[in-house]
Design a protein around this motif. Sequence first.
Motif, PDB file in Angstrom:
ATOM      1  N   ASP A  11      42.130  40.598  36.907  1.00  0.00           N
ATOM      2  CA  ASP A  11      43.556  40.588  37.259  1.00  0.00           C
ATOM      3  C   ASP A  11      43.838  41.387  38.528  1.00  0.00           C
ATOM      4  O   ASP A  11      44.670  42.291  38.540  1.00  0.00           O
ATOM      5  N   ASP A  12      43.129  41.083  39.599  1.00  0.00           N
ATOM      6  CA  ASP A  12      43.289  41.708  40.914  1.00  0.00           C
ATOM      7  C   ASP A  12      42.873  43.179  40.969  1.00  0.00           C
ATOM      8  O   ASP A  12      43.238  43.893  41.893  1.00  0.00           O
ATOM      9  N   THR A  13      42.136  43.626  39.981  1.00  0.00           N
ATOM     10  CA  THR A  13      41.637  45.004  39.956  1.00  0.00           C
ATOM     11  C   THR A  13      40.118  44.977  39.834  1.00  0.00           C
ATOM     12  O   THR A  13      39.574  44.201  39.043  1.00  0.00           O
ATOM     13  N   ILE A  14      39.459  45.826  40.591  1.00  0.00           N
ATOM     14  CA  ILE A  14      38.007  45.938  40.500  1.00  0.00           C
ATOM     15  C   ILE A  14      37.650  46.940  39.411  1.00  0.00           C
ATOM     16  O   ILE A  14      38.105  48.085  39.430  1.00  0.00           O
ATOM     17  N   PRO A  56      35.223  37.007  37.207  1.00  0.00           N
ATOM     18  CA  PRO A  56      34.294  37.012  38.345  1.00  0.00           C
ATOM     19  C   PRO A  56      33.620  38.384  38.439  1.00  0.00           C
ATOM     20  O   PRO A  56      34.230  39.406  38.127  1.00  0.00           O
ATOM     21  N   ARG A  57      32.375  38.401  38.885  1.00  0.00           N
ATOM     22  CA  ARG A  57      31.636  39.665  38.900  1.00  0.00           C
ATOM     23  C   ARG A  57      30.615  39.679  40.021  1.00  0.00           C
ATOM     24  O   ARG A  57      30.368  38.676  40.674  1.00  0.00           O
ATOM     25  N   ASN A  75      34.177  33.027  44.085  1.00  0.00           N
ATOM     26  CA  ASN A  75      35.609  33.084  43.807  1.00  0.00           C
ATOM     27  C   ASN A  75      36.186  34.500  43.894  1.00  0.00           C
ATOM     28  O   ASN A  75      37.326  34.722  43.505  1.00  0.00           O
ATOM     29  N   ILE A  76      35.442  35.452  44.433  1.00  0.00           N
ATOM     30  CA  ILE A  76      35.970  36.788  44.711  1.00  0.00           C
ATOM     31  C   ILE A  76      36.305  36.829  46.199  1.00  0.00           C
ATOM     32  O   ILE A  76      35.435  36.663  47.046  1.00  0.00           O
ATOM     33  N   TYR A  80      38.697  42.067  48.719  1.00  0.00           N
ATOM     34  CA  TYR A  80      38.317  43.116  47.767  1.00  0.00           C
ATOM     35  C   TYR A  80      37.137  43.966  48.249  1.00  0.00           C
ATOM     36  O   TYR A  80      36.798  44.973  47.612  1.00  0.00           O
ATOM     37  N   ILE A  81      36.505  43.595  49.341  1.00  0.00           N
ATOM     38  CA  ILE A  81      35.331  44.325  49.842  1.00  0.00           C
ATOM     39  C   ILE A  81      35.630  45.804  50.077  1.00  0.00           C
ATOM     40  O   ILE A  81      34.861  46.666  49.622  1.00  0.00           O
ATOM     41  N   PRO A  82      36.734  46.178  50.754  1.00  0.00           N
ATOM     42  CA  PRO A  82      37.006  47.612  50.948  1.00  0.00           C
ATOM     43  C   PRO A  82      37.122  48.387  49.627  1.00  0.00           C
ATOM     44  O   PRO A  82      36.637  49.516  49.517  1.00  0.00           O
ATOM     45  N   LYS A  83      37.732  47.782  48.623  1.00  0.00           N
ATOM     46  CA  LYS A  83      37.856  48.455  47.316  1.00  0.00           C
ATOM     47  C   LYS A  83      36.485  48.599  46.662  1.00  0.00           C
ATOM     48  O   LYS A  83      36.169  49.644  46.080  1.00  0.00           O
TER      49      LYS A  83
END
Length: 110
Positions: A11-14, A56-57, A75-76, A80-83
């Motif tokens: 849900d948009d959180t790593i 997704p992982r 599908n990621i 999200y790479i910086p996080k």
Amino acid sequence: MAKRGVFWLIDDTILAVPFENDARIGIAKSGNNYNHRLLWEYVRPRKCNKQYDYYPRGRLEFSNKGEPVIYMYRNIDTKYIPKIMDCFGITKEPKIHIDGSNHYKSHFDC
């Protein structure tokens, strides 16, 4: 200090799990690293009844030259790479390996 480990996009959180050298749970048979499936029951969010492969992982590893490499499913989003880098203490730009294999497949691919 930079660490290897695994992550999920929920849900948009790593949800990142950096590997600890003294880890005893969630360890892969083939080496000294976490296995998504084996680790999931210990790290999944409370009230979550989904299987480890629902979300997704990916994982963060280091090449034999010490360079960071992020393996993740297609599908990621790269936003999200910086996080992911922050979660694993990575300051050097990593190589991104988009892995389209069944190993990282999630419910978005059904």
